[in-house]
Design an enzyme around this catalytic site. Structure first.
Site, short mmCIF file in Angstrom:
data_model
loop_
_atom_site.label_atom_id
_atom_site.label_comp_id
_atom_site.label_asym_id
_atom_site.label_seq_id
_atom_site.Cartn_x
_atom_site.Cartn_y
_atom_site.Cartn_z
N ARG A 290 -18.67 -25.32 -24.00
CA ARG A 290 -18.23 -24.63 -22.79
C ARG A 290 -19.38 -24.70 -21.79
O ARG A 290 -20.55 -24.76 -22.18
CB ARG A 290 -17.90 -23.17 -23.08
CG ARG A 290 -16.82 -22.96 -24.14
CD ARG A 290 -16.64 -21.46 -24.43
NE ARG A 290 -15.57 -21.21 -25.39
CZ ARG A 290 -15.77 -21.04 -26.71
NH1 ARG A 290 -17.01 -21.07 -27.20
NH2 ARG A 290 -14.74 -20.81 -27.51
N LYS B 41 -18.74 -17.58 -27.43
CA LYS B 41 -18.02 -16.37 -27.05
C LYS B 41 -18.23 -15.28 -28.08
O LYS B 41 -18.27 -15.56 -29.28
CB LYS B 41 -16.52 -16.68 -26.95
CG LYS B 41 -16.08 -17.26 -25.62
CD LYS B 41 -14.57 -17.35 -25.56
CE LYS B 41 -14.09 -17.84 -24.21
NZ LYS B 41 -12.63 -17.91 -24.14
N HIS C 214 -14.79 -28.20 -18.44
CA HIS C 214 -13.96 -27.98 -19.63
C HIS C 214 -13.18 -29.23 -20.02
O HIS C 214 -12.79 -29.38 -21.18
CB HIS C 214 -13.00 -26.81 -19.37
CG HIS C 214 -12.89 -25.86 -20.52
ND1 HIS C 214 -13.95 -25.11 -20.98
CD2 HIS C 214 -11.85 -25.57 -21.35
CE1 HIS C 214 -13.57 -24.37 -22.01
NE2 HIS C 214 -12.30 -24.64 -22.26
N ARG D 134 -14.83 -31.00 -22.76
CA ARG D 134 -14.62 -30.30 -24.05
C ARG D 134 -13.26 -30.68 -24.63
O ARG D 134 -13.14 -30.97 -25.82
CB ARG D 134 -14.71 -28.79 -23.80
CG ARG D 134 -14.47 -27.90 -25.01
CD ARG D 134 -14.82 -26.47 -24.61
NE ARG D 134 -14.26 -25.45 -25.48
CZ ARG D 134 -14.83 -24.99 -26.60
NH1 ARG D 134 -15.98 -25.53 -26.99
NH2 ARG D 134 -14.27 -24.04 -27.31
N HIS E 164 -13.73 -22.04 -32.07
CA HIS E 164 -12.49 -21.26 -31.96
C HIS E 164 -12.39 -20.29 -33.12
O HIS E 164 -12.58 -20.69 -34.28
CB HIS E 164 -11.27 -22.19 -31.98
CG HIS E 164 -11.09 -22.98 -30.72
ND1 HIS E 164 -10.32 -24.12 -30.65
CD2 HIS E 164 -11.58 -22.77 -29.46
CE1 HIS E 164 -10.34 -24.58 -29.42
NE2 HIS E 164 -11.10 -23.80 -28.68
N TYR F 169 -4.37 -29.26 -29.68
CA TYR F 169 -4.69 -30.69 -29.65
C TYR F 169 -3.75 -31.51 -30.53
O TYR F 169 -3.61 -32.72 -30.33
CB TYR F 169 -6.16 -30.92 -30.04
CG TYR F 169 -7.09 -30.26 -29.05
CD1 TYR F 169 -7.28 -30.79 -27.79
CD2 TYR F 169 -7.72 -29.05 -29.36
CE1 TYR F 169 -8.10 -30.16 -26.86
CE2 TYR F 169 -8.53 -28.41 -28.43
CZ TYR F 169 -8.71 -28.97 -27.19
OH TYR F 169 -9.51 -28.34 -26.26
#
Length: 303
Positions: free
Chosen positions: A149, A173, A245, A248, A271, A280
């Site tokens: 990110r 995150k 992004h 990514r 994630h 994806y």
């Protein structure tokens, strides 16, 4: 009790109890401040403890007429629901007027991706003879080669790069740590940037361990990275709408296309849920569909 007081309390709650990232936190607080302005200007200064479901419905309807995207509308409602749930739990209200609010139905979001040819075009557009160009080349390679990110990119510390084992320790995150493999090619570029370019900078003492620096010797901002990518893609003649992004998304898509396990991709992207990474697989499904239509004998005109 005033809007300002409760918004400040809500911000503290999101930051320290919900552990929101700065970007998500800023978005939620911005959304509630917009509601505050509406309540003051259009609802005769109605406070957060008295606002009703009908008021909220009218507010959302007013915003929806301004041609904002469905995704933005969905986030407003998410912010509003979180705010009034907080007021209920904090016993400021004994009801939640946002409970029945419904957001727009969002279709499946398939992120934009770049082909390898697009990425090569963007890299070729970089002036690799200049120090700025060498730094920007590293930025693109790390975004694409590590799937970071933009917030993670600008926070990379040199002390968190292990060149012996070739990985980067990334703080993602929710302050979660993960270890992302570093390709030999990317590692070589980074070593050259640190030794030959970054070492020339007059570095602010506070940022001595920060990898990517601006001309003032401090950390780069998210906005600057967006601008760099916009300028490079324009110069390269790549017409897609591209952000940091996008690299990514391309990283994840290309790994999946080349046979990587979804669980490993989940780990590298950071994630928390495999469901997030699962987007994806839809991209791969589209490709498989094309393969079947083009190559399966049952779809052959001669069959």
């Amino acid at each position: 009790m005033t809007w300002d007081e409760k918004i400040k309390d809500f911000e503290i709650f999101l930051r320290f109890e919900r552990n929101f990232s700065e970007n998500t936190l800023d978005a939620y607080i911005r959304d509630i401040k917009k509601l505050q302005t509406y309540a003051i200007d259009d609802l005769e200064n109605t406070g957060p403890e008295k606002i009703t479901y009908d008021n909220l419905q009218e507010y959302i309807f007013t915003l929806s007429k301004q041609k904002f995207s469905e995704r933005s509308q969905a986030r407003w409602i998410s912010s509003i629901k979180a705010f009034f749930k907080y007021l209920l739990e904090d016993e400021i209200r004994d009801d939640n007027p946002s409970t029945l609010l419904e957001g727009p139905k969002l279709g499946l979001y398939l992120p934009d991706t770049l082909s390898l040819a697009d990425i090569e075009k963007i890299i070729e557009a970089i002036d690799s003879n200049s120090d700025l160009g060498k730094r920007n080349h590293c930025i693109i390679e790390v975004l694409y080669g590590c799937g970071l990110r933009v917030s993670e990119l600008i926070e990379i510390k040199i002390s968190n790069i292990n060149f012996k084992e070739n990985y980067i320790k990334v703080i993602g995150k929710g302050n979660k740590t993960r270890f992302v493999p570093l390709a030999q090619f990317t590692a070589k570029l980074l070593k050259e940037y640190i030794a030959e370019v970054r070492s020339k900078n007059k570095i602010n003492k506070k940022y001595e361990d920060t990898l990517f620096l601006n001309s003032r010797g401090t950390s780069m901002s998210r906005v600057i990275v967006f601008i760099i990518i916009k300028e490079l893609t324009d110069k390269a003649g790549v017409s897609k709408k591209i952000s940091p992004h996008t690299f990514r998304h391309s990283f994840a898509t290309h790994l999946l296309q080349n046979g990587a396990d979804l669980r490993y991709i989940q780990e590298m992207l950071g994630h928390s849920s495999i469901t997030t990474t699962g987007i994806y697989t839809h991209l791969k499904t589209e490709e498989l569909r094309d393969v079947i239509l083009n190559y399966h004998p049952r779809n052959s005109n001669s069959a």
